[in-house]
Write a protein that holds these residues in place. Structure first.
Motif, PDB file in Angstrom:
ATOM      1  N   MET A   1      65.328  87.760  42.387  1.00  0.00           N
ATOM      2  CA  MET A   1      65.344  87.946  43.836  1.00  0.00           C
ATOM      3  C   MET A   1      66.795  87.966  44.303  1.00  0.00           C
ATOM      4  SD  MET A   1      62.300  86.554  45.843  1.00  0.00           S
ATOM      5  CE  MET A   1      60.888  87.567  45.661  1.00  0.00           C
ATOM      6  N   GLY A   2      67.052  87.327  45.448  1.00  0.00           N
ATOM      7  CA  GLY A   2      68.390  87.355  46.004  1.00  0.00           C
ATOM      8  C   GLY A   2      68.941  85.972  46.250  1.00  0.00           C
ATOM      9  N   LEU A   3      70.172  85.949  46.707  1.00  0.00           N
ATOM     10  CA  LEU A   3      70.818  84.690  47.036  1.00  0.00           C
ATOM     11  C   LEU A   3      70.497  84.295  48.472  1.00  0.00           C
ATOM     12  CD1 LEU A   3      74.385  85.249  45.542  1.00  0.00           C
ATOM     13  CD2 LEU A   3      72.558  83.859  44.588  1.00  0.00           C
ATOM     14  N   ILE A   4      70.372  82.976  48.703  1.00  0.00           N
ATOM     15  CA  ILE A   4      70.227  82.468  50.059  1.00  0.00           C
ATOM     16  C   ILE A   4      71.319  81.443  50.310  1.00  0.00           C
ATOM     17  CG2 ILE A   4      67.759  82.903  50.267  1.00  0.00           C
ATOM     18  CD1 ILE A   4      67.300  79.913  49.708  1.00  0.00           C
ATOM     19  N   LYS A   5      71.837  81.452  51.535  1.00  0.00           N
ATOM     20  CA  LYS A   5      72.883  80.502  51.904  1.00  0.00           C
ATOM     21  C   LYS A   5      72.233  79.165  52.221  1.00  0.00           C
ATOM     22  CE  LYS A   5      75.652  81.765  55.192  1.00  0.00           C
ATOM     23  NZ  LYS A   5      76.562  81.939  56.340  1.00  0.00           N
ATOM     24  N   ILE A   6      72.763  78.107  51.600  1.00  0.00           N
ATOM     25  CA  ILE A   6      72.215  76.775  51.845  1.00  0.00           C
ATOM     26  C   ILE A   6      73.186  75.873  52.576  1.00  0.00           C
ATOM     27  CG2 ILE A   6      70.588  76.825  49.930  1.00  0.00           C
ATOM     28  CD1 ILE A   6      72.719  75.110  48.389  1.00  0.00           C
ATOM     29  N   PHE A   7      74.465  76.296  52.668  1.00  0.00           N
ATOM     30  CA  PHE A   7      75.458  75.462  53.339  1.00  0.00           C
ATOM     31  C   PHE A   7      76.654  76.297  53.728  1.00  0.00           C
ATOM     32  CE2 PHE A   7      79.258  72.773  53.305  1.00  0.00           C
ATOM     33  CZ  PHE A   7      78.873  71.781  54.185  1.00  0.00           C
ATOM     34  N   SER A   8      77.265  75.933  54.845  1.00  0.00           N
ATOM     35  CA  SER A   8      78.536  76.494  55.267  1.00  0.00           C
ATOM     36  C   SER A   8      79.294  75.376  55.971  1.00  0.00           C
ATOM     37  CB  SER A   8      78.320  77.672  56.217  1.00  0.00           C
ATOM     38  OG  SER A   8      79.563  78.194  56.639  1.00  0.00           O
ATOM     39  N   GLY A   9      80.469  75.036  55.458  1.00  0.00           N
ATOM     40  CA  GLY A   9      81.224  73.950  56.069  1.00  0.00           C
ATOM     41  C   GLY A   9      82.463  73.596  55.271  1.00  0.00           C
ATOM     42  N   LYS A  10      82.958  72.375  55.501  1.00  0.00           N
ATOM     43  CA  LYS A  10      84.187  71.911  54.867  1.00  0.00           C
ATOM     44  C   LYS A  10      84.062  71.870  53.352  1.00  0.00           C
ATOM     45  CE  LYS A  10      85.717  69.016  58.679  1.00  0.00           C
ATOM     46  NZ  LYS A  10      86.092  67.656  59.083  1.00  0.00           N
ATOM     47  N   GLU A  11      85.188  72.149  52.709  1.00  0.00           N
ATOM     48  CA  GLU A  11      85.224  72.230  51.255  1.00  0.00           C
ATOM     49  C   GLU A  11      84.786  70.917  50.590  1.00  0.00           C
ATOM     50  OE1 GLU A  11      88.282  73.821  47.837  1.00  0.00           O
ATOM     51  OE2 GLU A  11      89.135  73.002  49.666  1.00  0.00           O
ATOM     52  N   THR A  12      85.221  69.794  51.110  1.00  0.00           N
ATOM     53  CA  THR A  12      84.883  68.504  50.491  1.00  0.00           C
ATOM     54  C   THR A  12      83.382  68.246  50.510  1.00  0.00           C
ATOM     55  OG1 THR A  12      85.345  67.380  52.585  1.00  0.00           O
ATOM     56  CG2 THR A  12      87.109  67.422  50.959  1.00  0.00           C
ATOM     57  N   ILE A  13      82.735  68.576  51.611  1.00  0.00           N
ATOM     58  CA  ILE A  13      81.284  68.385  51.718  1.00  0.00           C
ATOM     59  C   ILE A  13      80.563  69.374  50.815  1.00  0.00           C
ATOM     60  CG2 ILE A  13      79.300  68.455  53.282  1.00  0.00           C
ATOM     61  CD1 ILE A  13      81.264  67.587  55.523  1.00  0.00           C
ATOM     62  N   THR A  29      76.449  79.374  43.727  1.00  0.00           N
ATOM     63  CA  THR A  29      77.544  80.319  43.930  1.00  0.00           C
ATOM     64  C   THR A  29      78.318  79.862  45.150  1.00  0.00           C
ATOM     65  OG1 THR A  29      76.237  82.134  43.024  1.00  0.00           O
ATOM     66  CG2 THR A  29      78.129  82.730  44.383  1.00  0.00           C
ATOM     67  N   GLN A  30      79.638  79.753  44.995  1.00  0.00           N
ATOM     68  CA  GLN A  30      80.500  79.265  46.071  1.00  0.00           C
ATOM     69  C   GLN A  30      81.414  80.402  46.521  1.00  0.00           C
ATOM     70  OE1 GLN A  30      84.147  76.606  45.550  1.00  0.00           O
ATOM     71  NE2 GLN A  30      82.536  75.121  45.979  1.00  0.00           N
ATOM     72  N   ARG A  31      81.509  80.579  47.835  1.00  0.00           N
ATOM     73  CA  ARG A  31      82.403  81.606  48.393  1.00  0.00           C
ATOM     74  C   ARG A  31      83.194  81.004  49.542  1.00  0.00           C
ATOM     75  NH1 ARG A  31      77.830  86.247  48.957  1.00  0.00           N
ATOM     76  NH2 ARG A  31      77.433  86.514  46.736  1.00  0.00           N
ATOM     77  N   GLU A  32      84.443  81.430  49.652  1.00  0.00           N
ATOM     78  CA  GLU A  32      85.259  80.996  50.779  1.00  0.00           C
ATOM     79  C   GLU A  32      85.048  81.971  51.926  1.00  0.00           C
ATOM     80  OE1 GLU A  32      89.909  80.249  52.046  1.00  0.00           O
ATOM     81  OE2 GLU A  32      89.403  80.452  49.933  1.00  0.00           O
ATOM     82  N   THR A  39      93.591  75.055  58.904  1.00  0.00           N
ATOM     83  CA  THR A  39      94.004  74.583  57.587  1.00  0.00           C
ATOM     84  C   THR A  39      92.833  74.201  56.695  1.00  0.00           C
ATOM     85  OG1 THR A  39      94.244  72.357  58.469  1.00  0.00           O
ATOM     86  CG2 THR A  39      96.217  73.743  58.443  1.00  0.00           C
ATOM     87  N   ASN A  40      91.671  73.921  57.272  1.00  0.00           N
ATOM     88  CA  ASN A  40      90.506  73.554  56.470  1.00  0.00           C
ATOM     89  C   ASN A  40      89.783  74.800  55.970  1.00  0.00           C
ATOM     90  OD1 ASN A  40      90.854  70.804  56.868  1.00  0.00           O
ATOM     91  ND2 ASN A  40      89.676  70.810  58.745  1.00  0.00           N
ATOM     92  N   LYS A  41      89.483  74.819  54.678  1.00  0.00           N
ATOM     93  CA  LYS A  41      88.702  75.917  54.122  1.00  0.00           C
ATOM     94  C   LYS A  41      87.246  75.750  54.530  1.00  0.00           C
ATOM     95  CE  LYS A  41      91.135  76.896  49.829  1.00  0.00           C
ATOM     96  NZ  LYS A  41      90.970  76.926  48.356  1.00  0.00           N
ATOM     97  N   ILE A  42      86.614  76.861  54.854  1.00  0.00           N
ATOM     98  CA  ILE A  42      85.173  76.873  55.099  1.00  0.00           C
ATOM     99  C   ILE A  42      84.528  77.510  53.872  1.00  0.00           C
ATOM    100  CG2 ILE A  42      83.296  77.729  56.555  1.00  0.00           C
ATOM    101  CD1 ILE A  42      85.101  75.636  57.914  1.00  0.00           C
ATOM    102  N   ILE A  43      83.642  76.740  53.247  1.00  0.00           N
ATOM    103  CA  ILE A  43      82.994  77.170  52.011  1.00  0.00           C
ATOM    104  C   ILE A  43      81.516  77.418  52.280  1.00  0.00           C
ATOM    105  CG2 ILE A  43      82.401  76.481  49.647  1.00  0.00           C
ATOM    106  CD1 ILE A  43      85.395  76.967  50.069  1.00  0.00           C
ATOM    107  N   GLU A  44      81.003  78.482  51.704  1.00  0.00           N
ATOM    108  CA  GLU A  44      79.576  78.792  51.789  1.00  0.00           C
ATOM    109  C   GLU A  44      78.978  78.635  50.405  1.00  0.00           C
ATOM    110  OE1 GLU A  44      79.812  82.040  55.378  1.00  0.00           O
ATOM    111  OE2 GLU A  44      79.858  82.788  53.315  1.00  0.00           O
ATOM    112  N   LEU A  45      77.805  77.981  50.341  1.00  0.00           N
ATOM    113  CA  LEU A  45      77.093  77.797  49.080  1.00  0.00           C
ATOM    114  C   LEU A  45      75.808  78.606  49.095  1.00  0.00           C
ATOM    115  CD1 LEU A  45      77.405  73.925  48.586  1.00  0.00           C
ATOM    116  CD2 LEU A  45      78.901  75.726  47.690  1.00  0.00           C
ATOM    117  N   PHE A  46      75.530  79.251  47.977  1.00  0.00           N
ATOM    118  CA  PHE A  46      74.338  80.081  47.823  1.00  0.00           C
ATOM    119  C   PHE A  46      73.616  79.697  46.543  1.00  0.00           C
ATOM    120  CE2 PHE A  46      77.477  82.455  50.163  1.00  0.00           C
ATOM    121  CZ  PHE A  46      76.761  83.108  51.148  1.00  0.00           C
ATOM    122  N   ILE A  47      72.291  79.830  46.558  1.00  0.00           N
ATOM    123  CA  ILE A  47      71.487  79.673  45.354  1.00  0.00           C
ATOM    124  C   ILE A  47      70.486  80.820  45.306  1.00  0.00           C
ATOM    125  CG2 ILE A  47      71.714  77.164  45.211  1.00  0.00           C
ATOM    126  CD1 ILE A  47      68.857  76.949  46.375  1.00  0.00           C
TER     127      ILE A  47
END
Length: 66
Positions: A1-13, A29-32, A39-47
């Protein structure tokens, strides 16, 4: 199937959530977010969609305890 985003936020979290999910043997899968400002990176997580039910409860528990 496809990827779904499960989180978007600060890199540490994102890193903490990623380790929780990967402990359940689900690849993350992690994407910036390139539209990031500041100055804070926003990271998106996908599964993979198929893996969501395996880690749904772990994701909810993590978000409730943030």
């Amino acid at each position: 199937m496809g990827l779904i985003k499960i989180f978007s936020g600060k890199e540490t979290i994102a890193q903490k959530l990623q380790s929780v999910i990967e402990s359940g043997n689900v690849f993350v899968t992690q994407r910036e977010n390139k539209q990031n400002s500041g100055t804070n990176k926003i990271i998106e997580l996908f599964i993979e969609e198929d893996d969501f039910m395996k880690v749904r409860d772990a994701i909810e528990d993590f978000k409730m305890n943030m």
